[in-house]
Design a protein around this motif. Structure first.
Motif, PDB file in Angstrom:
ATOM      1  N   SER A 104      35.200  48.525  48.763  1.00 52.36           N
ATOM      2  CA  SER A 104      35.541  49.682  47.936  1.00 52.36           C
ATOM      3  C   SER A 104      35.726  50.935  48.780  1.00 52.36           C
ATOM      4  O   SER A 104      36.618  51.751  48.530  1.00 52.36           O
ATOM      5  CB  SER A 104      34.443  49.916  46.887  1.00 52.36           C
ATOM      6  OG  SER A 104      33.180  50.076  47.520  1.00 52.36           O
ATOM      7  N   ALA A 105      34.892  51.090  49.830  1.00 56.02           N
ATOM      8  CA  ALA A 105      35.024  52.251  50.713  1.00 56.02           C
ATOM      9  C   ALA A 105      36.255  52.121  51.614  1.00 56.02           C
ATOM     10  O   ALA A 105      36.893  53.119  51.949  1.00 56.02           O
ATOM     11  CB  ALA A 105      33.764  52.410  51.559  1.00 56.02           C
ATOM     12  N   GLY A 266      38.605  44.063  43.365  1.00 54.16           N
ATOM     13  CA  GLY A 266      38.469  42.827  44.126  1.00 54.16           C
ATOM     14  C   GLY A 266      37.081  42.664  44.706  1.00 54.16           C
ATOM     15  O   GLY A 266      36.531  41.560  44.736  1.00 54.16           O
ATOM     16  N   GLY A 267      36.499  43.788  45.166  1.00 54.15           N
ATOM     17  CA  GLY A 267      35.141  43.733  45.681  1.00 54.15           C
ATOM     18  C   GLY A 267      34.149  43.327  44.608  1.00 54.15           C
ATOM     19  O   GLY A 267      33.194  42.593  44.867  1.00 54.15           O
ATOM     20  N   ALA A 268      34.371  43.795  43.375  1.00 53.11           N
ATOM     21  CA  ALA A 268      33.489  43.426  42.270  1.00 53.11           C
ATOM     22  C   ALA A 268      33.590  41.943  41.942  1.00 53.11           C
ATOM     23  O   ALA A 268      32.589  41.275  41.673  1.00 53.11           O
ATOM     24  CB  ALA A 268      33.841  44.262  41.035  1.00 53.11           C
ATOM     25  N   ILE A 269      34.808  41.420  41.983  1.00 52.87           N
ATOM     26  CA  ILE A 269      35.022  40.022  41.608  1.00 52.87           C
ATOM     27  C   ILE A 269      34.586  39.058  42.707  1.00 52.87           C
ATOM     28  O   ILE A 269      33.906  38.056  42.440  1.00 52.87           O
ATOM     29  CB  ILE A 269      36.511  39.788  41.266  1.00 52.87           C
ATOM     30  CG1 ILE A 269      36.902  40.614  40.037  1.00 52.87           C
ATOM     31  CG2 ILE A 269      36.791  38.299  41.015  1.00 52.87           C
ATOM     32  CD1 ILE A 269      38.389  40.622  39.757  1.00 52.87           C
ATOM     33  N   PHE A 270      34.959  39.362  43.954  1.00 52.83           N
ATOM     34  CA  PHE A 270      34.759  38.397  45.036  1.00 52.83           C
ATOM     35  C   PHE A 270      33.580  38.716  45.956  1.00 52.83           C
ATOM     36  O   PHE A 270      33.069  37.818  46.631  1.00 52.83           O
ATOM     37  CB  PHE A 270      36.029  38.302  45.883  1.00 52.83           C
ATOM     38  CG  PHE A 270      37.228  37.831  45.108  1.00 52.83           C
ATOM     39  CD1 PHE A 270      37.327  36.518  44.691  1.00 52.83           C
ATOM     40  CD2 PHE A 270      38.248  38.714  44.790  1.00 52.83           C
ATOM     41  CE1 PHE A 270      38.431  36.081  43.961  1.00 52.83           C
ATOM     42  CE2 PHE A 270      39.362  38.292  44.073  1.00 52.83           C
ATOM     43  CZ  PHE A 270      39.444  36.979  43.647  1.00 52.83           C
ATOM     44  N   LEU A 271      33.159  40.002  46.010  1.00 48.80           N
ATOM     45  CA  LEU A 271      32.105  40.383  46.947  1.00 48.80           C
ATOM     46  C   LEU A 271      30.872  40.966  46.256  1.00 48.80           C
ATOM     47  O   LEU A 271      30.014  41.564  46.900  1.00 48.80           O
ATOM     48  CB  LEU A 271      32.653  41.407  47.961  1.00 48.80           C
ATOM     49  CG  LEU A 271      33.863  40.942  48.786  1.00 48.80           C
ATOM     50  CD1 LEU A 271      34.371  42.080  49.656  1.00 48.80           C
ATOM     51  CD2 LEU A 271      33.515  39.739  49.638  1.00 48.80           C
ATOM     52  N   ASP A 272      30.819  40.833  44.921  1.00 52.12           N
ATOM     53  CA  ASP A 272      29.663  41.288  44.134  1.00 52.12           C
ATOM     54  C   ASP A 272      29.402  42.789  44.240  1.00 52.12           C
ATOM     55  O   ASP A 272      28.256  43.248  44.169  1.00 52.12           O
ATOM     56  CB  ASP A 272      28.396  40.530  44.544  1.00 52.12           C
ATOM     57  CG  ASP A 272      28.500  39.046  44.222  1.00 52.12           C
ATOM     58  OD1 ASP A 272      29.107  38.710  43.193  1.00 52.12           O
ATOM     59  OD2 ASP A 272      27.972  38.237  45.009  1.00 52.12           O
ATOM     60  N   GLU A 273      30.460  43.594  44.411  1.00 50.59           N
ATOM     61  CA  GLU A 273      30.304  45.045  44.385  1.00 50.59           C
ATOM     62  C   GLU A 273      30.440  45.550  42.950  1.00 50.59           C
ATOM     63  O   GLU A 273      31.089  44.924  42.121  1.00 50.59           O
ATOM     64  CB  GLU A 273      31.348  45.703  45.292  1.00 50.59           C
ATOM     65  CG  GLU A 273      31.164  45.361  46.756  1.00 50.59           C
ATOM     66  CD  GLU A 273      32.182  46.034  47.654  1.00 50.59           C
ATOM     67  OE1 GLU A 273      32.149  45.780  48.862  1.00 50.59           O
ATOM     68  OE2 GLU A 273      33.003  46.807  47.135  1.00 50.59           O
TER      69      GLU A 273
END
Length: 303
Positions: A104-105, A266-273
């Motif tokens: 995200s950053a 994408g970070g929320a879906i694949f990297l648990d952000e």
């Protein structure tokens, strides 16, 4: 009839440019996720660079063999800026930073900085004069990025590496954007030359520092070939070249402001952000800024 034909061609060119820009930012968001994921594997930045540029260099070999490695009609300085700005230097700088930065950053500091860097170069070096609507759009983009940046600072520990190298990468890409616009090359020619030169540079780096490619499991290697080689190295490069040709450098780069939102999702879906209300607000603000800064709303008003 002639006027209508001219207007129709202009409309088609704009539609093609918008499509190319949107395809590019979708692939960029995927690239950020895949590159971030690679930090937990045996693949180093040199290995990723070999994949990123090796496949496009092979596929586009007929193109760069025809133009030559240094085309006669392209100033060497422009070619060097293109290779640095979208090739080996850009890739090494950004990939190194992405490996230690949350997705995200990355979207904020890299993708979000690109339209601002492109606009700054256009104004300072090439005398571009954005109208009020586009300045308002850039301000809106900046507001959306500020929201995401504050969220990133609150949720993650981000080092100086991220704050220095990712905006530097954005500046490199913006320089490439303007150089390519003035090179006279087609999207295929530009992509082919960047790919072959960057692949040769990474071969040299692998010869000096070594490669761990043989230690990477096939599924991971396949994922990176898809994301780095086919999508980012080939499809996105060509799509972005088409967008620059149709829209101009600063307007094409403005679409990269959508990357922070897509990277956060994408970070929320694949990297648990985590993606919350403020991320959605930032998406709306940034999306409005893109529409204003690219002139989408102005063009729609004319037809």
């Amino acid at each position: 009839m002639v006027a209508l034909s001219s207007e129709s061609r202009k409309s088609n060119s704009l539609a093609t440019g918008y499509a190319g820009a949107l395809i590019t930012v979708l692939i960029w968001a995927t690239w950020i996720i895949a590159t971030r994921h690679s930090s937990g594997t045996h693949m180093g930045t040199i290995d990723l660079g070999l994949v990123r540029y090796g496949l496009p260099a092979l596929v586009l070999a007929p193109v760069w063999l025809k133009t030559g490695l240094v085309p006669r009609d392209v100033p060497l300085a422009l070619l060097a800026v293109m290779v640095c700005g979208a090739g080996a230097l850009f890739f090494q700088v950004t990939t190194f930073a992405i490996h230690s930065t949350p997705a995200s950053a990355v979207g904020v500091l890299l993708g979000g900085s690109m339209p601002l860097a492109a606009a700054l170069i256009g104004v300072l070096l090439f005398g571009e004069r954005p109208d009020f609507t586009r300045w308002l759009g850039l301000a809106s983009i900046l507001a959306g990025l500020a929201i995401l940046l504050v969220l990133a600072l609150n949720d993650h520990e981000i080092t100086w590496v991220s704050f220095v190298l990712l905006p530097a990468g954005a500046l490199l890409w913006a320089a490439y954007t303007h150089a390519f616009k003035r090179s006279g090359l087609t999207a295929l020619e530009g992509g082919a030359l960047i790919a072959i030169w960057s692949f040769l540079i990474h071969l040299g780096l692998a010869g000096v520092y070594g490669s761990s490619m043989l230690e990477v499991p096939l599924p991971e290697l396949g994922l990176q070939f898809l994301s780095q080689g086919i999508l980012s190295g080939l499809a996105a490069m060509l799509a972005y070249g088409i967008a620059v040709r149709s829209l101009g450098g600063s307007q094409a780069a403005a679409f990269s402001a959508l990357t922070p939102v897509l990277a956060a999702l994408g970070g929320a879906i694949f990297l648990d952000e985590t993606v919350g209300v403020w991320e959605i607000v930032a998406a709306l603000v940034t999306g409005l800024g893109v529409a204003l800064s690219t002139g989408v709303l102005s063009h729609r008003a004319k037809y």
